[in-house]
Design a protein around this motif. Sequence first.
Motif, PDB file in Angstrom:
ATOM      1  N   VAL A   1       0.803  -1.232   0.000  1.00 29.51           N
ATOM      2  CA  VAL A   1       0.000   0.000   0.000  1.00 29.51           C
ATOM      3  C   VAL A   1       0.831   1.274   0.000  1.00 29.51           C
ATOM      4  CG1 VAL A   1      -1.919  -1.147   1.145  1.00 29.51           C
ATOM      5  CG2 VAL A   1      -0.290   0.134   2.527  1.00 29.51           C
TER       6      VAL A   1
ATOM      7  N   ARG B   1       3.776   1.920  -1.483  1.00 32.52           N
ATOM      8  CA  ARG B   1       4.408   2.078  -2.796  1.00 32.52           C
ATOM      9  C   ARG B   1       5.862   2.538  -2.714  1.00 32.52           C
ATOM     10  NH1 ARG B   1       1.204  -1.125  -4.973  1.00 32.52           N
ATOM     11  NH2 ARG B   1       1.522  -0.418  -7.096  1.00 32.52           N
TER      12      ARG B   1
ATOM     13  N   PHE C   1       4.468  13.197  -1.339  1.00 31.12           N
ATOM     14  CA  PHE C   1       3.066  12.887  -1.018  1.00 31.12           C
ATOM     15  C   PHE C   1       2.902  12.605   0.473  1.00 31.12           C
ATOM     16  CE2 PHE C   1       2.370  11.011  -5.542  1.00 31.12           C
ATOM     17  CZ  PHE C   1       2.085  12.271  -6.045  1.00 31.12           C
TER      18      PHE C   1
ATOM     19  N   TRP D   1      -0.677   0.401   7.542  1.00 31.96           N
ATOM     20  CA  TRP D   1      -1.502  -0.764   7.914  1.00 31.96           C
ATOM     21  C   TRP D   1      -0.771  -1.780   8.771  1.00 31.96           C
ATOM     22  CZ3 TRP D   1      -5.531  -2.875   3.962  1.00 31.96           C
ATOM     23  CH2 TRP D   1      -6.175  -1.821   3.314  1.00 31.96           C
TER      24      TRP D   1
ATOM     25  N   GLY E   1      -9.951   7.863   1.714  1.00 30.53           N
ATOM     26  CA  GLY E   1      -9.172   8.886   1.027  1.00 30.53           C
ATOM     27  C   GLY E   1      -8.231   9.568   1.994  1.00 30.53           C
TER      28      GLY E   1
ATOM     29  N   THR F   1      -8.572   9.162   5.766  1.00 26.14           N
ATOM     30  CA  THR F   1      -8.420   7.861   6.421  1.00 26.14           C
ATOM     31  C   THR F   1      -7.581   7.987   7.698  1.00 26.14           C
ATOM     32  OG1 THR F   1      -8.340   6.943   4.200  1.00 26.14           O
ATOM     33  CG2 THR F   1      -7.804   5.441   6.009  1.00 26.14           C
TER      34      THR F   1
ATOM     35  N   GLY G   1      -8.046   5.457  -0.057  1.00 29.48           N
ATOM     36  CA  GLY G   1      -7.056   5.783   0.967  1.00 29.48           C
ATOM     37  C   GLY G   1      -6.047   4.689   1.218  1.00 29.48           C
ATOM     38  N   LYS G   2      -6.104   3.641   0.427  1.00 29.09           N
ATOM     39  CA  LYS G   2      -5.207   2.516   0.694  1.00 29.09           C
ATOM     40  C   LYS G   2      -3.751   2.850   0.346  1.00 29.09           C
ATOM     41  CE  LYS G   2      -4.791  -2.466  -0.009  1.00 29.09           C
ATOM     42  NZ  LYS G   2      -5.588  -3.678  -0.141  1.00 29.09           N
ATOM     43  N   CYS G   3      -3.551   3.434  -0.819  1.00 27.92           N
ATOM     44  CA  CYS G   3      -2.158   3.654  -1.209  1.00 27.92           C
ATOM     45  C   CYS G   3      -1.795   5.131  -1.230  1.00 27.92           C
ATOM     46  CB  CYS G   3      -1.863   2.984  -2.545  1.00 27.92           C
ATOM     47  SG  CYS G   3      -2.672   3.738  -3.942  1.00 27.92           S
ATOM     48  N   VAL G   4      -0.523   5.390  -1.010  1.00 29.17           N
ATOM     49  CA  VAL G   4      -0.057   6.762  -0.834  1.00 29.17           C
ATOM     50  C   VAL G   4      -0.266   7.635  -2.071  1.00 29.17           C
ATOM     51  CG1 VAL G   4       1.989   8.176  -0.378  1.00 29.17           C
ATOM     52  CG2 VAL G   4       1.574   6.097   0.949  1.00 29.17           C
ATOM     53  N   PRO G   5       0.158   7.205  -3.267  1.00 28.33           N
ATOM     54  CA  PRO G   5       0.079   8.131  -4.402  1.00 28.33           C
ATOM     55  C   PRO G   5      -1.355   8.584  -4.700  1.00 28.33           C
ATOM     56  CG  PRO G   5       1.347   6.172  -4.977  1.00 28.33           C
ATOM     57  CD  PRO G   5       0.729   5.907  -3.649  1.00 28.33           C
TER      58      PRO G   5
ATOM     59  N   ARG H   1      -4.070   8.417  -2.424  1.00 30.25           N
ATOM     60  CA  ARG H   1      -4.645   9.114  -1.259  1.00 30.25           C
ATOM     61  C   ARG H   1      -4.130  10.548  -1.171  1.00 30.25           C
ATOM     62  NH1 ARG H   1      -2.593   6.016   2.856  1.00 30.25           N
ATOM     63  NH2 ARG H   1      -0.924   7.449   3.356  1.00 30.25           N
TER      64      ARG H   1
ATOM     65  N   CYS I   1      -0.018   3.606  -8.603  1.00 32.60           N
ATOM     66  CA  CYS I   1      -1.002   3.365  -7.560  1.00 32.60           C
ATOM     67  C   CYS I   1      -1.294   1.875  -7.431  1.00 32.60           C
ATOM     68  CB  CYS I   1      -2.285   4.125  -7.859  1.00 32.60           C
ATOM     69  SG  CYS I   1      -2.069   5.899  -7.680  1.00 32.60           S
ATOM     70  N   PHE I   2      -1.992   1.562  -6.361  1.00 27.62           N
ATOM     71  CA  PHE I   2      -2.333   0.178  -6.080  1.00 27.62           C
ATOM     72  C   PHE I   2      -3.387  -0.335  -7.048  1.00 27.62           C
ATOM     73  CE2 PHE I   2      -4.577  -3.217  -3.914  1.00 27.62           C
ATOM     74  CZ  PHE I   2      -3.555  -3.929  -3.313  1.00 27.62           C
TER      75      PHE I   2
END
Lengths: 633, 433
Positions: free
Chosen positions: A53, A55, A98, A161, A182, A185, B348-352, B354, B391-392
């Motif tokens: 998640v 990345r 980010f 997570w 988003g 969260t 909201g799961k992945c940084v890029p 979200r 992204c995811f």
Amino acid sequence: MGEASAHPDLVRVTVDDREVEVAPGTLVWDACERAGVFVPVYCAHKKLEPVAVCRMCLVEVEGMPKLQPACATRVADGMKVRTLTEQVRKFRDSNLEFLLLNHPLDCPVCDRGGECDLQDFTQRFGPGRSRQSIQQKVHFDKAIPLSDKIVLDQERCILCWRCVRYYEEVTGEREIVLQQRGVHTVVDTFERQPLRSQFQGNLPEICPVGALTHAKYRFRARPWDLRRTASICSHCSYGCNLFIDARDDQIARYASSDNEDVEDSWLCDRGRYSFPEYNGRERVTAPEAVVTGGRQVVSHREAVARAAGQLLRIISDRGPEAVAVVGSDLMTNEEAFVLQWLAREVIGTPHLDHRLRPTPHLDPADFELSIAGIEECDLILVLGEEPERLAPVLTLRLHKAATKRGRRVERLQPPYAWTEVAQPQRVGVISSELDRDAGAAIRDQLRGAGHTAQLLTIMERVNSRGCQDMGLLPGWLPGYLAAPQAGMGLPEILQSSATGKLKALLIVNPSAELEAAPEFEAALRGVEAAVVVTPHPGAASRGASVLIPGRTIVEKAGTVTNAEGRVQRVRAAIEPSLTVPTDLRTLGELAEALGTSLGVSPMATPVYEKLAAAVPAYRGAQAGMRARWGSGG
Amino acid sequence: MEGAQPVPDGLVLTRYQGAPGLTTLDGYRKVGGYRGLARALEMGPEAIVAEVKASGLRGRGGAAFPTGTKWGFLPQGVFPRYLAVNADESEPGCFKDRVLIEEYPHQLLEGVLITAFALQASHAFIYIRGEYRKQRELLEAVVREAYRAKLVGKRILGSDFGCEVVVHGGAGAYICGEETALLDSLEGRRGQPRLKPPFPAVKGLYGQPTVVNNVETLSNLPYIVTEGGAAYAALGTEASPGTRLFCVSGHVERPGTFEVPMGRTTFRDLLELAGGVWRGRKFKAMQPGGGSMQVLGPQHLDVPLDFKAVADAGSSLGAGALVVMDETTCMVEVSRRLVDFYRHESCGKCVPCREGTYFESQLMHRLEEGSASAEELASLADICAGMDGRCFCPLGDTATWFVMSAYRMFKDEFDAHVGAGHCPVRAGVGAAA
Ligand SMILES: Cc1cc2nc3c(=O)[nH]c(=O)nc-3n(C[C@H](O)[C@H](O)[C@H](O)COP(=O)(O)O)c2cc1C
Ligand code: SF4
Ligand code: SF4
Ligand code: SF4
Ligand code: FES
């Protein structure tokens, strides 16, 4: 590594022009590590399943159009991975930008400053500037007490997570959840209910940033203020490996180590947060001796001399059997070995023990099953609640065996019995000492029915196993050899002291249990001489005719043996504030004063060699291995 | 159904349009409904899969994956298997699944049952968008009616085949249309995409092999089974077989859904079916495929509705929508609205995704208000580069596609917003009026 032909089961992977051979199915992340190439990760964690998640770990894989998450991609033969390309560099820069967009400017007041993956990776791979103004940051709740142990800062959370997965995968409790979506969260507890787990203290350690912190460590130190010592948790017989982080001879925190054979990198809260007992507790500060008219502070040398004098007088007047020797399972193997030697060889008494509970039966087969071996059993039988109450981290190993390894775990209630195993299986039986006989009976019965069955007996304190191995027991010599003469056990020693049958006691590092026993005070009153070596004031120090300050277990070096028979090192993490000789030295000096030399320097390593000569199972076990008891151990 | 009948013959999805009582079992049976199911049960699973392969049917949910091929990914001999029907339809500009549910619910159910039989699935779950409440109630009524008629449940139409059908409402998240997020949501978890592999066909709902198909995809099944895959394919072209139900909206006179043959129809044809650009205004731009796809301009109006042709033009047919924009439209504003949509819908799961959608959205707001600097505008490409392909799941990737394509195609318009203090397009429109 070497020629491919030598390892036909391995695949070849190239990482930034370095070739490695790894098992098929290995994660690219692990292959990179093998190749010595660092890949930054946030969500990935060695003990958790990949989620990919954050990345952060995206790398180039030849033939794949998109960057791939190293933490979730499996290697293929001939795969070429690149982690240093312009594409990767640019993306890391972007991703860190980010992550910092809505991150607070808390570093100066954040407990994690100096050991924070967000700080570190930003420094190493990130942008040197921010393109968004701080007015645009999204704000969340800060300093939320999730319990009396854990504090959550939602603004610092990078939503990796790990905490959620830790609960799902490692403890199975699901106390932390994700809420909203988003950019809004957050992680939180459901309706802000307090955390109840007994394994909360692992959260701040798996959190890569300062979002989850220890209440007890808040604003206490920076990593560079701390002196780190690898040691063993002193709170139970499981023997979890840990780091003791001390600042100015006060323990600031316990941190997990990663010994897959024992704690598997998790600690329980009882152990992790037990360290304050070594910081503030009252100490015996100076040697004292009863001289005519009362007790006086004396020099260490004089205390040892007077102790020897009192003991020698009683030995010559009443014979050596008028003396009894009492230790405790907080002693190291070296201390326990020397103490039983002192009793048997120097004083010449068979009356010695280390705990109030009698030890009915002893057999190395009681701990044949290893902790890591639990996972290899098809069926694991746990007798009652006692084993997990005594050693909470065992619960996590059982959960892992059940969920990650698909093993069957059965928790039995008394009266203990088990008959239902069809095909021959590997069965592990786990009991406490109280239920050891029931455990052994089930094991024997399963063996009789053709299964492979092994027993693991969980004990009470950090060196309960070692004290037994060392023969700090009436009737048992080191290495479970029967003593020629059965002496008195502790209950009998206390009774005989109170009635005046015993004339002298030598007490080293008394347990809290003994200190609290009413018959202990009566015993101390009943004897003519009570030589006491102890770090803390209590019944023993009050009743001593000679009192010598001792050290706590975090102040000394040596080995302790856990429930499964693994010999592990404890190291001095802090120094007592006053000069206190080690208990080993005091015992060596006492022996000398009594007329017999230990023969080796009273230090952990030479004494270990001496004890290993007496207990062959301990030879070569010092590097964290299990003592080798016959075929089973 | 509104709009003219575009192709009198050669309709598939809307072939019964105008027939009375289609939402009832009787009405649907009168036009020949459930004959396909009866036929399917005779044909057997393998023959159905062969027809679907012959039809060239590709998924209508957005990714256009060949349906027969997808079904073929189910591992042999692993049961139970499930079918999940994707009725989450939340793509901006998309409302065709809604029409198919409202007007032809039994046709969908028949398609679901044929597919379940072809896959030997024991359960079919229709996951319907939370806001489609009335449609959900209708589907529930239709399923109940079908249960009573022994079309659903055990021993369907007296055969050995049984299948339970469950209608499940979502809670209003665009991401739950992504197939794995849909499965998590169905299981009662937070609706977020799963890590792949394993793909749903191998390990899907409750860890079992699962096929996820779109409402429109499955609504084609009764036709394919009764008329044959070849007949279906022949309606379109070789590269883009069959028909599709397109949603035309935006600045047109008569927005609506139109079933047209693939490959032979152009964007201009679609625009004309919808009555052309409204109020006599000039065409400026269009977004095919729904909110996720790249913008196209007047130069693309004669591109046929063919997968490759649209891809060559730099966009995609996506979920089958066409949003038309007239000359008064500010492309910065449209971009900002779409970017806001993605910021709001990012799981909201992945940084890029979200953080990137938030970054994008902040920037686009400032640009729209005319308060962004040239430097800020220049960083847009950087932000999007950090998201697209990183992204995811595709949500975050596609959150950059429209805005980046609009920036390329309407660069002057974007640049004119820099430091303007207001929106120059709207100001221009005001001056002209
Ligand atoms: C963010 C996102 C949203 C999606 N929403 C939908 C949707 O609402 N309906 C749909 O059928 N497919 C949707 N999809 C596509 C599905 O993941 C999946 O590809 C599709 O349901 C497969 O069915 P098909 O092969 O019949 O098209 C979405 C995909 C993404 C990435
Ligand atoms: S979590 Fe790390 S980056 Fe964030 S405030 Fe704390 S130390 Fe700084
Ligand atoms: S609190 Fe820490 S561990 Fe949990 S998601 Fe946030 S950053 Fe990760
Ligand atoms: S791209 Fe990432 S944050 Fe966005 S919807 Fe997909 S998984 Fe969620
Ligand atoms: S570490 Fe690989 S995506 Fe987070």
